[in-house]
Write an enzyme that holds these catalytic residues in place. Structure first.
Site, PDB file in Angstrom:
ATOM      1  N   HIS A 253      43.751  49.150  44.316  1.00 38.77           N
ATOM      2  CA  HIS A 253      44.271  47.788  44.449  1.00 38.77           C
ATOM      3  C   HIS A 253      44.663  47.560  45.901  1.00 38.77           C
ATOM      4  O   HIS A 253      45.179  48.459  46.556  1.00 38.77           O
ATOM      5  CB  HIS A 253      45.483  47.583  43.525  1.00 38.77           C
ATOM      6  CG  HIS A 253      45.831  46.145  43.307  1.00 38.77           C
ATOM      7  ND1 HIS A 253      46.549  45.406  44.232  1.00 38.77           N
ATOM      8  CD2 HIS A 253      45.549  45.303  42.286  1.00 38.77           C
ATOM      9  CE1 HIS A 253      46.690  44.169  43.777  1.00 38.77           C
ATOM     10  NE2 HIS A 253      46.099  44.073  42.605  1.00 38.77           N
ATOM     11  N   ASP A 307      43.220  46.272  35.312  1.00 38.41           N
ATOM     12  CA  ASP A 307      41.923  46.181  34.639  1.00 38.41           C
ATOM     13  C   ASP A 307      41.544  47.450  33.888  1.00 38.41           C
ATOM     14  O   ASP A 307      40.699  47.410  32.994  1.00 38.41           O
ATOM     15  CB  ASP A 307      40.825  45.870  35.663  1.00 38.41           C
ATOM     16  CG  ASP A 307      41.059  44.553  36.364  1.00 38.41           C
ATOM     17  OD1 ASP A 307      41.313  43.552  35.669  1.00 38.41           O
ATOM     18  OD2 ASP A 307      40.994  44.522  37.607  1.00 38.41           O
TER      19      ASP A 307
END
Length: 370
Positions: A253, A307
């Protein structure tokens, strides 16, 4: 000028909506920890918090729930369009166009949050229309007596959900509501800064979220688990991916340098979703991928993101894989519209610069001499 590809670490506004501590893996909505909200709150209450900046009283919450429920229905024109395109169209394309149609149908002026409520309430109805119509299932009218999450699952699966499934979706939607200045929120603000309308801005957000590096990553993570097939294959698969320079889907991320707090929460809920042999195996594979992936990537600050587990959760609840980004959008629309509302209170047209690296002063050559 300094070139900052991807606008990394460049702030474009002040906000009181969301704070992210990427080093410690913390996330706050309006000052409240995501861990507390996931433990004690619900979809409607957190949506109210993000839009209005405070937790509602009991009377305010009941009134807000009624407003959301009353806006769930969609017109015959939108129903007909979704049914006609559901079998061949990408769900995000269908959703994007349906939201444009909502804008065409809305003739009312003002009441920005009222319009945000309208869009938020109708998106689950549109999503359920996509899934049920392409499977030749009868469309179910929204049940106004059910909560937002309960009604969403009811319209998808055709039966009233149990308390556990409703709670899991409730939490998953809360976790996806906002995440500060991500790509889709930025897309919304670029459009809104021109003083375009809320529907156009939300369409821009949906379009950005469609990309596999943003909203599409949850579906890719689940495909990865399915491709692995068995926990016994995990180590070879993961090491093969990484040694060949490929990405491990659901890892990494831009902001977090520790495990995404949303992934931590969804992991806990995913383990409660054991419903059948297939789901159990996928959960086992995911946890093994997390273990092996962290051993290799953790030292570089690369950990599972939201996710990684969200696709597995959505799949367990009965949503088809290519619908996952639309579910993401159904929650993130709350953050998009809250940021638009906040930005427009002190609006400035977003117009960045580019650094020119081409030639100058070239001689024009007539076409017959080229």
């Amino acid at each position: 000028m300094e070139l900052r590809k991807g606008l990394e670490d460049i702030a474009i506004k002040e906000t009181s909506i969301t704070f992210i501590d990427g080093e410690l893996g913390r996330l706050y909505y309006r000052g409240y920890s995501i861990f507390d909200l996931a433990s004690f709150s619900n979809f409607e209450e957190v949506a109210y918090l993000i839009w209005y900046g405070k937790l509602p009283t009991r009377h305010e919450l009941e009134d807000f729930k009624s407003r959301l429920a009353e806006e769930r229905g969609v017109s015959e024109d939108i129903t007909s369009f979704v049914v006609r395109t559901s079998k061949q169209g990408n769900p995000m394309d269908i959703l994007r166009t349906a939201v444009s149609m909502l804008g065409l149908e809305d003739r009312q002026e003002g009441d920005f949050i009222g319009k945000a409520i309208r869009i938020t309430a109708k998106i689950p109805t549109i999503i359920s229309l996509i899934q049920r119509s392409r499977n030749n299932q009868e469309f179910l009218e929204p049940d106004l007596s059910l909560s937002h999450a309960e009604n969403f699952l009811y319209m998808i699966n055709g039966t009233k959900p149990n308390a556990q499934d409703s709670r899991v979706l409730d939490v998953a939607l809360m976790l996806h509501m906002d995440h500060e200045m991500n790509a889709s929120t930025m897309a919304c603000l670029v459009v809104a800064s021109t003083l375009s309308d809320i529907y156009s801005s939300v369409v821009a957000g949906i379009s950005a979220l469609k990309g596999p590096l943003h909203g599409g990553a949850n579906s890719e993570a689940l495909k990865q688990f399915m491709e692995i097939g068995s926990p016994d294959n995990v180590e070879k698969y993961v090491m093969g991916k990484l040694s060949s320079g490929q990405r491990l889907m659901g890892f990494g991320h831009r902001i977090y340098k520790s495990m995404d707090p949303r992934a931590k929460i969804l992991k806990e809920y995913a383990t409660r979703m054991a419903k059948n042999e297939e789901i159990n195996r996928l959960i086992e594979i995911a946890m093994k991928v997390e273990e092996v992936g962290i051993k290799v990537l953790g030292r570089r600050g690369i950990y599972p993101n939201v996710d990684f587990y969200s696709g597995l959760v959505f799949y367990s609840l009965g949503f088809e894989q290519d619908l996952f980004p639309t579910i993401f959008a159904s929650a993130r629309v709350i953050g998009w519209t809250a940021h638009i509302d906040e930005y427009l209170k002190d609006n400035k047209l977003i117009r960045p610069k580019a650094i020119y690296v081409g030639d100058l002063g070239k001689r024009y050559v007539p076409i017959d001499e080229r």
